[in-house]
Design a protein around this motif. Structure first.
Motif, PDB file in Angstrom:
ATOM      1  N   MET A  60       0.859  -1.193   0.000  1.00 37.93           N
ATOM      2  CA  MET A  60       0.000   0.000   0.000  1.00 37.93           C
ATOM      3  C   MET A  60       0.886   1.231   0.000  1.00 37.93           C
ATOM      4  N   TYR A  61       0.248   2.357  -0.222  1.00 35.94           N
ATOM      5  CA  TYR A  61       0.967   3.632  -0.211  1.00 35.94           C
ATOM      6  C   TYR A  61       0.336   4.490   0.864  1.00 35.94           C
ATOM      7  N   THR A  63      -0.612   7.810   2.115  1.00 39.58           N
ATOM      8  CA  THR A  63      -0.754   9.135   1.492  1.00 39.58           C
ATOM      9  C   THR A  63      -0.334  10.257   2.418  1.00 39.58           C
ATOM     10  N   THR A  64      -0.098   9.956   3.679  1.00 38.64           N
ATOM     11  CA  THR A  64       0.380  11.003   4.583  1.00 38.64           C
ATOM     12  C   THR A  64       1.909  11.064   4.590  1.00 38.64           C
ATOM     13  N   TYR A  68       5.726   3.478   0.991  1.00 38.19           N
ATOM     14  CA  TYR A  68       5.062   2.218   0.703  1.00 38.19           C
ATOM     15  C   TYR A  68       5.167   1.330   1.933  1.00 38.19           C
ATOM     16  N   TYR A  69       4.099   0.564   2.196  1.00 39.12           N
ATOM     17  CA  TYR A  69       4.142  -0.327   3.348  1.00 39.12           C
ATOM     18  C   TYR A  69       3.276  -1.542   3.048  1.00 39.12           C
TER      19      TYR A  69
ATOM     20  N   GLN D   2      -7.207   7.225   6.798  1.00 38.63           N
ATOM     21  CA  GLN D   2      -7.255   8.641   7.120  1.00 38.63           C
ATOM     22  C   GLN D   2      -8.398   9.288   6.358  1.00 38.63           C
ATOM     23  N   ARG D   4     -10.215  12.348   4.706  1.00 39.26           N
ATOM     24  CA  ARG D   4      -9.660  13.570   4.118  1.00 39.26           C
ATOM     25  C   ARG D   4     -10.770  14.529   3.714  1.00 39.26           C
ATOM     26  N   PHE D  12      -2.537  16.680  -1.176  1.00 40.25           N
ATOM     27  CA  PHE D  12      -1.868  15.420  -1.508  1.00 40.25           C
ATOM     28  C   PHE D  12      -1.621  15.298  -2.999  1.00 40.25           C
ATOM     29  N   TYR D 171      -4.268   6.133  -5.140  1.00 37.02           N
ATOM     30  CA  TYR D 171      -3.844   5.950  -3.758  1.00 37.02           C
ATOM     31  C   TYR D 171      -4.874   6.518  -2.794  1.00 37.02           C
ATOM     32  N   PHE D 174      -8.380   4.406  -2.264  1.00 39.55           N
ATOM     33  CA  PHE D 174      -8.367   3.190  -1.462  1.00 39.55           C
ATOM     34  C   PHE D 174      -8.888   3.506  -0.066  1.00 39.55           C
ATOM     35  N   GLU D 175      -8.395   4.615   0.498  1.00 41.72           N
ATOM     36  CA  GLU D 175      -8.823   4.968   1.852  1.00 41.72           C
ATOM     37  C   GLU D 175     -10.139   5.738   1.865  1.00 41.72           C
TER      38      GLU D 175
END
Lengths: 266, 252, 253, 219
Positions: A60-61, A63-64, A68-69, D2, D4, D12, D171, D174-175
């Protein structure tokens, strides 16, 4: 313009096309020599790992933090640590990973990639480090039930391009089952489309489904054991493959792997 | 480049890329479908906006200008994604539940479903259409602008209304004059149909990616795709040139 | 008096059309030769042949004894010694007036920038354009542009300057300022070949005049000869037409 | 995970995606300029046999979708995606810039060349001091257009894995799947802000300025 000149242009154009194609294929005609990739990596100081970072919880990435993790990233980090180099992640479309590794863009692939005979013909593979399932996912409100993939007649099914799931559905279609296949580069977009009703079902790795099941109301209707998950690198560098295998074996032996699995899949 | 020591150049035959001909041909039909619908849609919208911008008066001309500038200033990809995502967003927000899994199909020779239209394809077509419209509008307007005011005055002097003079004097001359520039846009539109890959449409490049995922013959397959587009665009370009030469009118 | 330019039996054809059919004349130092004649008679072609912009088909052209037609002649350096003033001015649109004048000395003669500017100032003074040196050609009137064009030729310090109908593209009220400049430099001793129908100018400074028609010099002589006793019928007719067009001043005296 | 809001979403996209977009634009335009200039000079000044090669180059790179070029270079070169994308954009832009430059060179008035020859300049000097300086100015509106084209085409690079603005949306969603549409809208607006002011400035002001110099339109 005279017709002679036109013909000349046509020939030149075709020549150019073939020319710049062959120019890159020709290196393949030269017998390959074994490369000490470990020395190359250590001299460079970085291990370049290819992945497709939209595949939770494997990769995953954030975004904060902009990092990558994930499960695969941690394993790649173990290998980089063992080599004494920094880890560099190259995020790319899943279907381009094998070509990119063959071409030398990345040293290694860590992308929750299953072991298949076709891939093994192209790239060298590590010992398995994980086993999971493939699941067919539908919306919680969808009453669809299937016994096998052939029951998906007339359904809109989403897969990520280049995955084993993609292969299986395509093979089912080739066998004459009328499945409407949608291929995605982005798993996140695929689940949005499942949620909004463009897709009836999504065929994906079970751990990924587990993550998305927390975001959406989902249900699995079909489950099958997946091939082993392995890391890939090029065939002509046995040294690197040995290091990768050693790190995985050690991680299993000393309990690191158990911790990682619990962290990411627990 | 594999461990078994294949000579890369011969893998094309060895793996039998030929066996994917059916799939590739079928996906090429989708590409052509996207192209033709996009072009026709683009022409209809483009013509409307060209007339609005040139003869629409203050308000309509402003609207048309804004449309053209916004579309030309933003990428095709995000335009298609926005159109695609509009009903998706509505469904996700729970306001309404639009049915998005409809499709039209025919059965091919093997009895497989060949999709001709569904929401991803339709949204790509609309995206291509509204994008191409902005460019086509500019070419058409350029041609309209090159028609002298004398022509319009002459039309008015014999009692034609404004719309009649546009319909019977400007359009016949303007459309003919726009052909060379318009042909350029028309001939190169096939390139942009690959945008549909972003919303999962099984068009030519996406099918090629599927073949690559199975055979890993990435260089060969992408070269074939490149060559196919090149030949297609060259043929369309030649064809339009031929049509243009056949329909010339002296002095127009 | 030494011969600056010697033109011998020059022939030129464009396809089947014979434009020059054996033109012969010479120009001595500080002489002003005026060429006139009906349009299409080959006057402009003659000038373009002389500085080899359109090389002649056959014949000889000598600049201070050196042939321009010989193989291996450095045409560019020969051209730099032949100035040219164009009907349409042909100023370099992207350069200011001063730069239009300095670019030749700087880039072709290889002079230092300051030297080129000094030389340009002298030339621009001669054409009374010092106030306008910071303007682009498009910001100048036709007369002003043509004076810059003359300065550009002068600054090269050429052996001879060719004028190709320098005033025919100008509005009538602008012709005077250009003719005045041309008179000034002629009187200062510049060697010139001028294609023009300005008979007042010809009478004032021409050392010899040529009447051209259909690619040949039909008649030549001093201004006085032309305005008093022209021999050829075509010359008489042509001069009469000019008189009708521009008034009787041409035949006064 | 998170949550947003729109402003942090915009932040971002700009911090994560914009750098690659700008880098690719600059690289594509720069490389395209060099290739385009060379091709244009070949097409205008070289022998027909060589000029045809330049023309063939133009036809090939104009006739292939930029995404296919990017994919080809990615699998051929073994370079990182960013390089492959830059290469594809640059080679393709070269084909377009060649046309822009060629048009500009050809629209430099023949009188200017005559005057330069009359001053004693050779071909090289005439090209360097007279034709090209004017052609560059005449090419400005075309270039501003090409700038917009390259900027917009950088969006294709997301498909081969370059973290540009479109890819950064992947990216985010996804969240925060609900931000799908707002995020794409935000990206679209940023592209518009990047392209519109420049094309407008060049399209109107520059054309006026050029014609005030007596360049373009007059001849």
């Amino acid at each position: 313009m005279s017709s002679g000149k036109q013909t000349l242009i046509v020939y030149l154009v075709i020549g150019l096309m073939i020319g710049f194609g062959l120019g890159f294929i020709t290196p393949g005609l030269i017998p390959e020599t074994q490369v000490d990739q470990v020395a190359v990596i250590q001299a460079r100081g970085t291990l370049i790992v290819g992945t497709e970072a939209g595949f939770p919880p494997y990769e995953m990435y954030n975004t904060t933090s902009g990092e990558y993790y994930g499960f695969d990233i941690d394993i790649a980090q173990l290998i980089a640590d063992d080599l004494g180099v920094d880890l560099v992640i190259e995020d790319m479309a899943f279907d381009t990973l094998v070509a990119a590794c063959k071409a030398g863009t990345v040293d290694m692939i860590a992308a929750a990639m299953f072991l298949t005979a076709d891939r093994a013909k192209e790239l060298a593979f590590s010992v398995p480090y994980f086993i999971s399932n493939e699941v067919m996912v539908v919306n919680g409100s969808n009453a669809l039930e299937i016994d096998n993939l052939a029951d998906l007649v007339g359904q809109d099914v989403g897969v990520q391009t280049g995955t084993v799931e993609h292969d299986e559905i395509q093979a089912e279609i080739d066998d004459g089952t009328a499945i409407i296949l949608h291929t995605y580069a982005s798993v996140a977009q695929m689940f949005i489309d499942l949620n909004s009703g463009i897709l009836d079902a999504v065929y994906i790795d079970e751990p990924v489904y587990d993550v998305y099941a927390e975001l959406y109301i989902l249900r699995t209707i079909y489950k099958v054991a997946a091939p082993a998950t392995v890391l890939y690198c090029r065939w002509n560098n046995p040294g690197l493959l040995t290091v990768i295998d050693d790190v995985i074996t050690t991680a299993f032996a000393d309990g690191t792997m158990t911790t990682l699995v619990e962290t990411w899949f627990g | 480049m594999t461990g078994s020591g294949n000579i890369h150049g011969f893998t094309l035959l060895q793996y039998g890329l030929v066996s994917y001909f059916d799939e590739l041909a079928q996906s090429f039909l989708i590409t052509m479908e996207l192209y033709i619908v996009g072009l026709v849609l683009g022409f209809s919208i483009g013509l409307t906006f060209a007339i609005m911008r040139q003869y629409g008066g203050r308000i309509f001309s402003r609207i048309a200008t804004a449309y053209i500038e916004v579309i030309r200033g933003t990428p095709l990809i995000t335009q298609v994604l926005i159109i695609y995502a509009l009903p998706v967003a509505i469904n996700m927000s729970g306001i309404a539940s639009l049915p998005l899994d409809w499709y039209y199909y025919y059965l091919d020779s093997q009895g497989r479903i060949a999709i001709t239209l569904n929401w991803p394809i339709l949204s790509s077509m609309i995206g291509l259409g509204i994008n191409s419209a902005a460019y086509q509008a500019e070419y058409l307007r350029g041609a309209f602008a090159s028609i002298t005011t004398g022509q319009l005055q002459a039309a008015t002097s014999i009692g034609m209304t404004r719309w009649q003079s546009i319909r019977h004097v400007v359009l016949p001359q303007g459309l003919r004059r726009a052909i060379p520039a318009w042909s350029n846009e028309a001939a190169y539109l096939p390139k942009y149909t690959v945008v549909a890959i972003w919303v999962g449409v099984m068009e030519f490049l996406n099918m090629a990616k599927t073949v690559v995922a199975k055979t890993f013959l990435s260089v060969e397959v992408y070269l074939i795709v490149a060559l196919t587009f090149f030949v297609l665009i060259t043929l369309v370009s030649r064809f339009l040139e031929y049509i243009h030469n056949r329909t010339k009118i002296p002095g127009v | 008096m030494s011969i600056v330019l010697d033109v011998r039996e020059v022939w030129k054809a464009y396809g089947n059309l014979e434009v020059l059919k054996g033109v012969t004349f010479d120009v001595g130092e500080k002489e002003v030769k005026v060429v006139f004649g009906p349009s299409g008679s080959g006057k402009s072609t003659l000038l373009r042949c002389i500085n080899m912009l359109n090389p002649p088909d056959k014949g000889e052209i000598y600049l201070k004894g050196k042939s321009l037609m010989e193989e291996g002649v450095d045409l560019n350096s020969m051209r730099s010694r032949i100035g040219m003033v164009f009907q349409q001015f042909n100023l370099f649109s992207h350069l200011k007036a001063l730069e239009n004048v300095t670019i030749g000395p700087q880039k072709v003669l290889g002079m230092e920038k300051e030297d080129a500017i000094n030389r340009a100032h002298i030339a621009l003074n001669q054409v009374h354009m010092m106030e306008w040196i910071d303007h682009y050609p498009a910001q100048l009137s036709g007369g002003q542009q043509q004076r810059i064009g003359i300065a550009r030729a002068l600054a090269m310090d050429p052996d001879v300057i060719l004028f190709d109908e320098p005033t025919s593209a100008l509005d009538p009220e602008l012709i005077g300022e250009v003719l005045q400049v041309m008179l000034d430099i002629a009187q200062a001793g510049t060697t010139m070949i001028v294609v023009t129908h300005e008979m007042g100018f010809a009478r004032a400074v021409a050392s010899e005049m040529f009447f051209m028609d259909e690619g040949v010099i039909v008649e030549s002589g001093t201004p006085n000869h032309f305005f008093t006793t022209p021999e050829n019928e075509r010359v008489k007719q042509f001069l009469h037409r000019l008189e009708v067009l521009y008034g009787g001043q041409n035949t006064e005296e | 995970m998170q949550e947003r809001d729109f402003s942090s979403l915009l932040a971002f996209i700009i911090t994560a995606g914009l750098p690659a977009t700008l880098l690719l634009t600059v690289a594509g335009l720069g490389m395209g300029f060099l290739i385009g200039l060379a091709l244009a000079l070949i097409r205008v000044y070289a022998e027909d046999e060589i000029a045809v090669i330049a023309q063939a180059y133009e036809n090939v790179f104009r006739g292939i979708p930029v995404l296919v070029l990017m994919l080809l270079f990615l699998v051929m070169t073994g370079w990182p995606a960013l390089f492959s994308a830059g290469l594809a954009l640059g080679l393709r832009s070269g084909a377009y810039q060649s046309q822009i430059m060629r048009g500009a060179i050809l629209s430099v008035n023949e009188n200017q060349v005559t005057a330069a020859y009359a001053l004693g300049m050779d071909r090289m000097q005439t090209a360097r001091f007279i034709v090209l300086p004017q052609a560059f100015r005449l090419a400005l509106p075309g270039w501003s257009n090409e700038y917009a084209v390259v900027t917009k085409d950088t969006a294709w690079a997301g498909a081969i894995g370059v973290l540009d603005m479109v890819k950064s949306v992947d990216y985010l969603i996804f969240e925060n799947p609900i931000l799908y549409l707002p995020a794409i809208l935000a990206v679209t607006i940023i592209y518009f802000v990047l392209t519109y002011p420049i094309t407008r400035y060049a399209g109107e002001k520059m054309t006026k300025r050029l014609s005030s110099l007596g360049l373009g339109g007059n001849y």
